[in-house]
Design a protein around this motif. Structure first.
Motif, PDB file in Angstrom:
ATOM      1  N   PRO A 149       3.913  14.939   2.690  1.00  0.00           N
ATOM      2  CA  PRO A 149       3.057  15.952   2.047  1.00  0.00           C
ATOM      3  C   PRO A 149       1.578  15.557   2.120  1.00  0.00           C
ATOM      4  O   PRO A 149       1.253  14.375   1.997  1.00  0.00           O
ATOM      5  N   PRO A 150       0.680  16.528   2.348  1.00  0.00           N
ATOM      6  CA  PRO A 150      -0.761  16.213   2.496  1.00  0.00           C
ATOM      7  C   PRO A 150      -1.322  15.411   1.313  1.00  0.00           C
ATOM      8  O   PRO A 150      -2.152  14.521   1.521  1.00  0.00           O
ATOM      9  N   ASP A 151      -0.883  15.705   0.082  1.00  0.00           N
ATOM     10  CA  ASP A 151      -1.404  14.963  -1.081  1.00  0.00           C
ATOM     11  C   ASP A 151      -1.029  13.481  -0.982  1.00  0.00           C
ATOM     12  O   ASP A 151      -1.821  12.602  -1.331  1.00  0.00           O
ATOM     13  N   PHE A 152       0.195  13.225  -0.517  1.00  0.00           N
ATOM     14  CA  PHE A 152       0.647  11.835  -0.354  1.00  0.00           C
ATOM     15  C   PHE A 152      -0.202  11.135   0.713  1.00  0.00           C
ATOM     16  O   PHE A 152      -0.647   9.996   0.522  1.00  0.00           O
ATOM     17  N   VAL A 153      -0.455  11.853   1.818  1.00  0.00           N
ATOM     18  CA  VAL A 153      -1.234  11.261   2.929  1.00  0.00           C
ATOM     19  C   VAL A 153      -2.670  10.981   2.477  1.00  0.00           C
ATOM     20  O   VAL A 153      -3.256   9.937   2.812  1.00  0.00           O
ATOM     21  N   THR A 154      -3.234  11.891   1.665  1.00  0.00           N
ATOM     22  CA  THR A 154      -4.604  11.684   1.162  1.00  0.00           C
ATOM     23  C   THR A 154      -4.675  10.417   0.308  1.00  0.00           C
ATOM     24  O   THR A 154      -5.591   9.595   0.454  1.00  0.00           O
ATOM     25  N   ILE A 155      -3.688  10.271  -0.589  1.00  0.00           N
ATOM     26  CA  ILE A 155      -3.635   9.059  -1.437  1.00  0.00           C
ATOM     27  C   ILE A 155      -3.495   7.812  -0.553  1.00  0.00           C
ATOM     28  O   ILE A 155      -4.200   6.813  -0.731  1.00  0.00           O
ATOM     29  N   LEU A 156      -2.589   7.917   0.410  1.00  0.00           N
ATOM     30  CA  LEU A 156      -2.303   6.763   1.272  1.00  0.00           C
ATOM     31  C   LEU A 156      -3.550   6.330   2.054  1.00  0.00           C
ATOM     32  O   LEU A 156      -3.887   5.139   2.117  1.00  0.00           O
ATOM     33  N   ASP A 157      -4.262   7.319   2.619  1.00  0.00           N
ATOM     34  CA  ASP A 157      -5.458   6.977   3.401  1.00  0.00           C
ATOM     35  C   ASP A 157      -6.538   6.356   2.529  1.00  0.00           C
ATOM     36  O   ASP A 157      -7.237   5.429   2.950  1.00  0.00           O
TER      37      ASP A 157
ATOM     38  N   THR B 250      -7.272   4.105   7.984  1.00  0.00           N
ATOM     39  CA  THR B 250      -6.206   5.055   7.645  1.00  0.00           C
ATOM     40  C   THR B 250      -4.900   4.366   8.044  1.00  0.00           C
ATOM     41  O   THR B 250      -4.906   3.375   8.784  1.00  0.00           O
ATOM     42  N   VAL B 251      -3.780   4.920   7.572  1.00  0.00           N
ATOM     43  CA  VAL B 251      -2.496   4.300   7.902  1.00  0.00           C
ATOM     44  C   VAL B 251      -2.249   4.353   9.414  1.00  0.00           C
ATOM     45  O   VAL B 251      -1.675   3.433   9.999  1.00  0.00           O
ATOM     46  N   GLU B 252      -2.730   5.445  10.053  1.00  0.00           N
ATOM     47  CA  GLU B 252      -2.537   5.556  11.509  1.00  0.00           C
ATOM     48  C   GLU B 252      -3.360   4.519  12.268  1.00  0.00           C
ATOM     49  O   GLU B 252      -2.888   3.918  13.234  1.00  0.00           O
ATOM     50  N   ASP B 253      -4.610   4.288  11.790  1.00  0.00           N
ATOM     51  CA  ASP B 253      -5.437   3.234  12.407  1.00  0.00           C
ATOM     52  C   ASP B 253      -4.744   1.884  12.279  1.00  0.00           C
ATOM     53  O   ASP B 253      -4.727   1.075  13.214  1.00  0.00           O
ATOM     54  N   ALA B 254      -4.186   1.631  11.085  1.00  0.00           N
ATOM     55  CA  ALA B 254      -3.518   0.345  10.848  1.00  0.00           C
ATOM     56  C   ALA B 254      -2.360   0.161  11.819  1.00  0.00           C
ATOM     57  O   ALA B 254      -2.167  -0.911  12.391  1.00  0.00           O
ATOM     58  N   MET B 255      -1.592   1.249  12.006  1.00  0.00           N
ATOM     59  CA  MET B 255      -0.433   1.167  12.901  1.00  0.00           C
ATOM     60  C   MET B 255      -0.884   0.925  14.346  1.00  0.00           C
ATOM     61  O   MET B 255      -0.299   0.101  15.058  1.00  0.00           O
ATOM     62  N   LYS B 256      -1.934   1.647  14.756  1.00  0.00           N
ATOM     63  CA  LYS B 256      -2.456   1.453  16.124  1.00  0.00           C
ATOM     64  C   LYS B 256      -2.941   0.015  16.310  1.00  0.00           C
ATOM     65  O   LYS B 256      -2.678  -0.602  17.347  1.00  0.00           O
ATOM     66  N   ASN B 257      -3.669  -0.503  15.307  1.00  0.00           N
ATOM     67  CA  ASN B 257      -4.190  -1.876  15.413  1.00  0.00           C
ATOM     68  C   ASN B 257      -3.064  -2.897  15.447  1.00  0.00           C
ATOM     69  O   ASN B 257      -3.141  -3.902  16.147  1.00  0.00           O
ATOM     70  N   TRP B 258      -2.009  -2.614  14.677  1.00  0.00           N
ATOM     71  CA  TRP B 258      -0.869  -3.535  14.628  1.00  0.00           C
ATOM     72  C   TRP B 258      -0.194  -3.612  16.011  1.00  0.00           C
ATOM     73  O   TRP B 258       0.078  -4.685  16.539  1.00  0.00           O
ATOM     74  N   ILE B 259       0.048  -2.415  16.601  1.00  0.00           N
ATOM     75  CA  ILE B 259       0.675  -2.375  17.932  1.00  0.00           C
ATOM     76  C   ILE B 259      -0.226  -3.047  18.965  1.00  0.00           C
ATOM     77  O   ILE B 259       0.224  -3.803  19.822  1.00  0.00           O
TER      78      ILE B 259
ATOM     79  N   THR C 174       0.836  -1.207   0.000  1.00  0.00           N
ATOM     80  CA  THR C 174       0.000   0.000   0.000  1.00  0.00           C
ATOM     81  C   THR C 174       0.871   1.256   0.000  1.00  0.00           C
ATOM     82  O   THR C 174       0.582   2.217  -0.717  1.00  0.00           O
ATOM     83  N   LEU C 175       1.942   1.233   0.773  1.00  0.00           N
ATOM     84  CA  LEU C 175       2.856   2.390   0.781  1.00  0.00           C
ATOM     85  C   LEU C 175       3.547   2.542  -0.576  1.00  0.00           C
ATOM     86  O   LEU C 175       3.760   3.659  -1.057  1.00  0.00           O
ATOM     87  N   LYS C 176       3.897   1.412  -1.191  1.00  0.00           N
ATOM     88  CA  LYS C 176       4.519   1.477  -2.531  1.00  0.00           C
ATOM     89  C   LYS C 176       3.522   2.039  -3.548  1.00  0.00           C
ATOM     90  O   LYS C 176       3.881   2.889  -4.382  1.00  0.00           O
ATOM     91  N   ASN C 177       2.252   1.593  -3.486  1.00  0.00           N
ATOM     92  CA  ASN C 177       1.234   2.089  -4.422  1.00  0.00           C
ATOM     93  C   ASN C 177       0.982   3.583  -4.228  1.00  0.00           C
ATOM     94  O   ASN C 177       0.768   4.318  -5.194  1.00  0.00           O
ATOM     95  N   ALA C 178       1.016   4.036  -2.962  1.00  0.00           N
ATOM     96  CA  ALA C 178       0.837   5.469  -2.692  1.00  0.00           C
ATOM     97  C   ALA C 178       1.988   6.264  -3.315  1.00  0.00           C
ATOM     98  O   ALA C 178       1.789   7.343  -3.884  1.00  0.00           O
ATOM     99  N   TRP C 179       3.198   5.720  -3.170  1.00  0.00           N
ATOM    100  CA  TRP C 179       4.384   6.369  -3.769  1.00  0.00           C
ATOM    101  C   TRP C 179       4.206   6.494  -5.283  1.00  0.00           C
ATOM    102  O   TRP C 179       4.478   7.556  -5.866  1.00  0.00           O
ATOM    103  N   GLN C 180       3.706   5.408  -5.917  1.00  0.00           N
ATOM    104  CA  GLN C 180       3.533   5.386  -7.381  1.00  0.00           C
ATOM    105  C   GLN C 180       2.470   6.416  -7.824  1.00  0.00           C
ATOM    106  O   GLN C 180       2.690   7.178  -8.766  1.00  0.00           O
ATOM    107  N   GLN C 181       1.337   6.429  -7.101  1.00  0.00           N
ATOM    108  CA  GLN C 181       0.253   7.357  -7.463  1.00  0.00           C
ATOM    109  C   GLN C 181       0.668   8.809  -7.229  1.00  0.00           C
ATOM    110  O   GLN C 181       0.312   9.704  -7.991  1.00  0.00           O
ATOM    111  N   TYR C 182       1.428   9.021  -6.148  1.00  0.00           N
ATOM    112  CA  TYR C 182       1.888  10.379  -5.842  1.00  0.00           C
ATOM    113  C   TYR C 182       2.861  10.854  -6.936  1.00  0.00           C
ATOM    114  O   TYR C 182       2.812  12.016  -7.378  1.00  0.00           O
ATOM    115  N   TYR C 183       3.710   9.951  -7.413  1.00  0.00           N
ATOM    116  CA  TYR C 183       4.638  10.268  -8.506  1.00  0.00           C
ATOM    117  C   TYR C 183       3.848  10.688  -9.750  1.00  0.00           C
ATOM    118  O   TYR C 183       4.149  11.714 -10.380  1.00  0.00           O
TER     119      TYR C 183
END
Lengths: 378, 96
Positions: free
Chosen positions: A186-194, A207-216, A138-147
């Protein structure tokens, strides 16, 4: 006695207040599972105990896991320490000490053998390759879309590469800090990522933050489950009265420690059952001897009242009751006794247990102050 | 074309690491844990790649990711050792 009660009340009130303020933090990751009660049953390296240090009936004890006698150069990493070949050395401890009574002094010796240890951190295995890969993808796909978005906005390929790579790295660094707040990407990257996380469902996060909280939380819940598994130890022991030069106690004990509360949001609630069969000195006889044959059973309920920011226990309370039976029919049996022990960690490895005992013969409650230190290699 | 080697030194053997290496053309994935601890050899065309790592560090243990056979990386290899128990994430830019 009054000072001890005031101290206990003070500690309880302080920890109620602290507990409420800590609820605002992200759940801490447990780095150590060991409660003071566990350490009192089995040390991982060396434990030093000063019992009833403010009383004339005091004692001192040194407990060492057998691995403490082994050349530490051969186990100077946790990996080497945890090797199966070291299991017996880690699970067996010897303890020696002295106790002072009003009229005599004893030297004590005890061996402790672990029959079962379900909470050894070396058996801890938490893996989640599916969600980890989803998160990476998902992080790789966000990087690609942001590019692609940067190219569409008129950036050159070189500029888009630099900006999207920086956003990707910033996101990984931010998530690894576990202090979720202002996302530096950057906010645009975070929007894509979420938006991608809503569909990826990695660790059940929208959201990525929810995922991280759930993982922990998943990791911590698993750590808590491990920390509530049982420990069974068997310990032969004896004591030698060196004032009168004779053995005055020899016995065999069994301890079963396990958790009785499965609610992982609560601090651990443990039951400690100790059974003992021993021979002790009959004080009605002239000489020190082993004429009395006694069986005893002790039930203790231990509650972790407070933990530190790392999730490690720092304040525990144990209520226990002991009954004992002398097999001799012509002696007066002792009444059951009750104990309340408050244990507070004042430094990293230093605990101060305060023991409140009800004495049925004197019909009163008496307080004793002890000190324990758990020394670890790692 | 060059052969790079990715390794994950997981102390205690009970942690794990999912590693992605990619650019705009290719994506490679590999998973390290106690059952698959061996280094990962990968043939890559010359160029720049991104690396994403997600995994778990065991309590009391550590995880260290290293990539050799590359001409450079940011940050330098090996990546900073993870010593705090629980989930971790790391990334890097490598040049082959």
């Amino acid at each position: 006695m009054k000072k001890i009660i005031v101290l206990i009340l003070g500690l309880s009130v302080y920890h109620c207040a602290i507990g409420q303020s800590q609820a605002m933090h992200l759940e801490p990751v447990a780095n150590s599972f060991l409660t003071e009660l566990y350490n009192s049953n089995l040390t991982s390296y060396i434990r030093v105990v000063g019992n009833n240090i403010t009383s004339s009936n005091n004692g001192f004890q040194l407990k060492m896991a057998l691995i403490a006698f082994k050349d530490s150069a051969s186990w100077n990493t946790l990996g080497a320490y945890s090797k199966p070949s070291n299991l017996f050395l880690r699970y067996t401890q010897v303890s020696a000490g002295v106790t002072h009574q009003s009229k005599y002094s004893d030297a004590t010796l005890q061996m402790t053998f672990t029959l079962h240890n379900g909470r050894d951190s070396s058996i801890f295995v938490y893996n989640d390759p599916v969600n980890e890969e989803k998160l990476n993808t998902t992080l790789k796909n966000a990087w690609q879309q942001y590019y692609q978005q940067l190219i569409a906005k008129g950036h050159t390929a070189n500029e888009a590469d630099l900006l999207s790579n920086a956003a990707f790295n910033a996101e990984y660094t931010y998530l690894n800090q576990r202090k979720l707040g202002k996302n530096p990407a950057p906010p645009d990257f975070v929007t894509i990522l979420d938006s991608l996380f809503k569909s990826s469902n990695a660790f059940g996060g929208s959201t990525v933050e929810d995922a991280m909280k759930n993982w922990i939380k998943d990791f911590n819940d698993y750590a808590k489950k491990i920390s509530r598994r049982s420990l069974i130890t068997l310990y032969p022991y004896g004591s030698y009265d060196y004032t009168y030069a004779a053995f005055d106690k020899a016995g065999l004990g069994l301890t079963y420690l396990f958790s009785i509360d499965n609610n992982l949001t609560d601090n651990p609630l443990q039951l400690n059952i100790q059974g003992n069969l021993y021979a002790a000195s009959d004080t009605t006889l002239k000489n020190v001897n082993l004429e009395q044959k006694i069986g005893s059973l002790s039930l203790g309920i231990n509650k972790v009242i407070a933990t530190d920011i790392k999730g490690q226990s720092k304040f525990e309370m144990m209520l226990s009751a002991t009954i004992q039976h002398n097999v001799e029919s012509n002696v007066k049996q002792k009444s059951p006794t009750a104990d309340l022990t408050i244990k507070y960690k004042i430094l990293k490895n230093l605990w101060v247990p305060i023991d409140l005992k009800y004495d049925p013969q004197k019909k009163g409650i008496f307080g004793y102050l002890s000190i324990t230190s758990n020394l670890g290699k790692f | 074309m060059a052969t790079i080697t990715v390794s994950a030194a997981i102390l205690l053997g009970n942690g794990d690491a999912s590693v992605n290496i990619f650019n705009h053309v290719v994506t490679y994935e590999h998973y390290f844990d106690a059952a698959s601890p061996n280094p990962w050899n990968l043939d890559l065309d010359a160029g720049d790649y991104l690396v994403g790592v997600a995994g778990n560090c065991p309590p009391g243990g550590s995880v260290e990711i290293n990539i050799t056979g590359i001409s450079g990386s940011t940050p330098a290899m090996p990546l900073p050792k993870i010593t705090v128990a629980g989930p971790y994430l790391q990334s890097a830019n490598i040049n082959v």
